[in-house]
Design an enzyme around this catalytic site. Sequence first.
Site, PDB file in Angstrom:
ATOM      1  N   ASN A 166      18.190  47.738  43.493  1.00  0.00           N
ATOM      2  CA  ASN A 166      16.958  48.369  43.014  1.00  0.00           C
ATOM      3  C   ASN A 166      15.740  48.051  43.875  1.00  0.00           C
ATOM      4  O   ASN A 166      14.787  48.820  43.934  1.00  0.00           O
ATOM      5  CB  ASN A 166      16.693  47.960  41.564  1.00  0.00           C
ATOM      6  CG  ASN A 166      16.958  46.504  41.293  1.00  0.00           C
ATOM      7  OD1 ASN A 166      18.020  45.987  41.636  1.00  0.00           O
ATOM      8  ND2 ASN A 166      16.019  45.824  40.690  1.00  0.00           N
ATOM      9  N   GLN A 194      21.130  52.384  39.869  1.00  0.00           N
ATOM     10  CA  GLN A 194      20.207  52.988  40.837  1.00  0.00           C
ATOM     11  C   GLN A 194      20.866  54.094  41.658  1.00  0.00           C
ATOM     12  O   GLN A 194      20.173  54.857  42.325  1.00  0.00           O
ATOM     13  CB  GLN A 194      19.659  51.916  41.788  1.00  0.00           C
ATOM     14  CG  GLN A 194      18.711  50.951  41.126  1.00  0.00           C
ATOM     15  CD  GLN A 194      17.400  51.601  40.680  1.00  0.00           C
ATOM     16  OE1 GLN A 194      17.041  52.686  41.130  1.00  0.00           O
ATOM     17  NE2 GLN A 194      16.708  50.935  39.775  1.00  0.00           N
ATOM     18  N   SER A 214      22.342  54.227  33.565  1.00  0.00           N
ATOM     19  CA  SER A 214      21.191  54.338  32.671  1.00  0.00           C
ATOM     20  C   SER A 214      20.494  55.681  32.913  1.00  0.00           C
ATOM     21  O   SER A 214      20.182  56.023  34.060  1.00  0.00           O
ATOM     22  CB  SER A 214      20.234  53.183  32.949  1.00  0.00           C
ATOM     23  OG  SER A 214      19.177  53.214  32.036  1.00  0.00           O
ATOM     24  N   HIS A 216      17.471  56.761  32.277  1.00  0.00           N
ATOM     25  CA  HIS A 216      16.061  56.889  32.657  1.00  0.00           C
ATOM     26  C   HIS A 216      15.820  56.748  34.158  1.00  0.00           C
ATOM     27  O   HIS A 216      14.702  56.931  34.635  1.00  0.00           O
ATOM     28  CB  HIS A 216      15.177  55.927  31.844  1.00  0.00           C
ATOM     29  CG  HIS A 216      15.264  54.477  32.200  1.00  0.00           C
ATOM     30  ND1 HIS A 216      14.351  53.879  33.028  1.00  0.00           N
ATOM     31  CD2 HIS A 216      16.121  53.517  31.808  1.00  0.00           C
ATOM     32  CE1 HIS A 216      14.648  52.584  33.120  1.00  0.00           C
ATOM     33  NE2 HIS A 216      15.725  52.342  32.393  1.00  0.00           N
ATOM     34  N   THR A 252      25.174  54.094  14.786  1.00  0.00           N
ATOM     35  CA  THR A 252      25.068  55.561  14.821  1.00  0.00           C
ATOM     36  C   THR A 252      24.525  55.996  16.170  1.00  0.00           C
ATOM     37  O   THR A 252      23.523  55.461  16.647  1.00  0.00           O
ATOM     38  CB  THR A 252      24.138  56.043  13.686  1.00  0.00           C
ATOM     39  OG1 THR A 252      24.657  55.533  12.462  1.00  0.00           O
ATOM     40  CG2 THR A 252      24.059  57.560  13.633  1.00  0.00           C
ATOM     41  N   CYS A 341       6.824  39.338  38.581  1.00  0.00           N
ATOM     42  CA  CYS A 341       5.899  38.316  38.054  1.00  0.00           C
ATOM     43  C   CYS A 341       5.849  38.462  36.551  1.00  0.00           C
ATOM     44  O   CYS A 341       4.847  38.851  35.987  1.00  0.00           O
ATOM     45  CB  CYS A 341       4.526  38.405  38.684  1.00  0.00           C
ATOM     46  SG  CYS A 341       4.119  39.960  39.424  1.00  0.00           S
TER      47      CYS A 341
HETATM   48  N1  PLP Z   1      20.621  47.544  36.790  1.00  0.00           N
HETATM   49  C1  PLP Z   1      19.750  47.957  37.706  1.00  0.00           C
HETATM   50  C2  PLP Z   1      20.139  47.923  39.139  1.00  0.00           C
HETATM   51  C3  PLP Z   1      18.490  48.411  37.337  1.00  0.00           C
HETATM   52  O1  PLP Z   1      17.622  48.803  38.270  1.00  0.00           O
HETATM   53  C4  PLP Z   1      18.157  48.429  35.969  1.00  0.00           C
HETATM   54  C5  PLP Z   1      16.818  48.877  35.529  1.00  0.00           C
HETATM   55  O2  PLP Z   1      15.807  48.526  36.104  1.00  0.00           O
HETATM   56  C6  PLP Z   1      19.102  47.987  35.044  1.00  0.00           C
HETATM   57  C7  PLP Z   1      20.331  47.554  35.477  1.00  0.00           C
HETATM   58  C8  PLP Z   1      18.804  47.962  33.580  1.00  0.00           C
HETATM   59  O3  PLP Z   1      18.755  49.247  33.042  1.00  0.00           O
HETATM   60  P1  PLP Z   1      18.213  49.504  31.574  1.00  0.00           P
HETATM   61  O4  PLP Z   1      16.741  49.648  31.699  1.00  0.00           O
HETATM   62  O5  PLP Z   1      18.863  50.771  31.118  1.00  0.00           O
HETATM   63  O6  PLP Z   1      18.624  48.347  30.752  1.00  0.00           O
END
Ligand code: PLP
Length: 521
Positions: A166, A194, A214, A216, A252, A341
């Site tokens: 990330n 990512q 994920s 989002h 659910t 941070c």
């Molecule tokens: N793994 C990576 C590489 C991510 O960048 C993130 C989110 O920043 C996550 C896991 C966690 O995802 P979630 O926000 O769905 O818990």
Amino acid sequence: MEIQHLEFLKHLIQINRQVYLDHNATTPVSPQVRKKMDQALKKHYGNPSSFYGIARRSAGVMEQARKHVSQAIHADPSEVIFTGCASESNNAVLKSLTDRFYPAKKKIISTPIEHPSILNTLAYLETRGVIVEFCPVDEHGRVLLAELEKQIDADTFLVCCILANNETGVIQDIEAVTKIARKHGALVLTDCVQALGKIPIDVHAWNVDYASFSAHKLYGPKGIGALYVKHGSPFTPLLHGGHQENGLRAGTESLHNIVGFGTACQEVDKLLTHAGQIRVLKQQLIQRLRKIKPDCVINSPETETDCLPNTLSITFPGVENSGLMGMLDYRGIAVSAGSACSTGEDTPSHVLKAMGLSDQAARETIRISLGHDTSARDIQYMAKVIQEYIEGRSPTVNMITAAQLNENILFSENTFVLDVRPSGDRKNFKGLPNAHEVDPLFVEKYLKQFPRDRQILVYCPGGGLSFMISYYLKARGFKNVINLRGGLDAWRKRHGDLYDKYAGQNVTVLQPDEIQDVRIG
Ligand code: PLP
């Protein structure tokens, strides 16, 4: 006579060009996803586990979404479990396999560049006796496969390796990792959060056992994740309760979120087609930044196959990322630091440190992550703003961390504490001692009451609004302005003892001046 009420608001509006370059943190929800989610909320309120018509239709819509997710990752729909987020997916695998194998087998091998949802879960499992080893990475963040070969043994039950990082965008050769794991009978978990929507994903071809996702991060909603569990690979649920998700995840189902995730996955092919254009924009940005600061260091791998198309980790020697990010925020540009941070202590990024960067270099690094809405104009604007900052043509605000803000500074005669918190926060929490409270949206009405010969320590709940106001004060000619990084939240966490002792003492509520004929300097 010109009455200049709302000067600070106008100032904010003037600079209110918004350029979002933090798509690895999260992405805006796409219009198509929003539309489908809205329909799901309106029409599909039936509980997918019930038996009557409206419930069956909900179940049908959910299975359709599962199909779309599975197609995007090249899995079978029956191998996809919906979860609350990728952090849950990662937790579920690590804890489930520990329950299953420990203590007969004791070891998990991971990498030092994982997301905290892996690293902190591993740290927890270590307290339960699991042995966790980290396979080192090279200066570009690539896992050293020869080291993995040396570390892995018959005691290893899991290898856990992030597909695309990330912070830097580095991509691992997950197929090679799996081959090594298989030779020693170990299972493989890969965090693909990512990567989905940025590079092709094929969990079957890679032969991994588990993969987390994920919504989002690919223009879907927050609060919905997925976990791929290969047919036949062991898994026990983290959440016990009802029989949802084939008995593997109780609760659910969040149907509208699942529909949003499915719709986002339907767009994956389009996203992948567009990825090349994003890479071109990133290259243009790199070229511009190299001209502006020739000694800048690109931490992300520059070979196409080794790095996500949208991600750029860049170090500007001699330029602290906190000040740079504050100024970018002030100019409407959202980026992240390479360093997390979380409590106001600027812990240098573990990812950059694992790649061999010094603490100082990590504090001079920012992450820029482009998205499908990023334009060439955004890139030009970003480069121009950075250039002005580096050439000393924009005001700078000093930063103080929560850890650094001690009694000496708080009670120094030289410090004027300025509380710019919204009234709601003031009701909930007492503030710093000796503070002067103002209405943050009308700061211009108090300027005459701020001393010009002392340092002004500006704070708000989280450090964001105070950043903006600090820059405004600089623009109005106040020379010595310091912003409390992470705000009161961070200070309360870091100095609970001082907070309990002094919070709320000797606070002055300033009254606004009726200002007339004041012009922005
Ligand atoms: N793994 C990576 C590489 C991510 O960048 C993130 C989110 O920043 C996550 C896991 C966690 O995802 P979630 O926000 O769905 O818990």
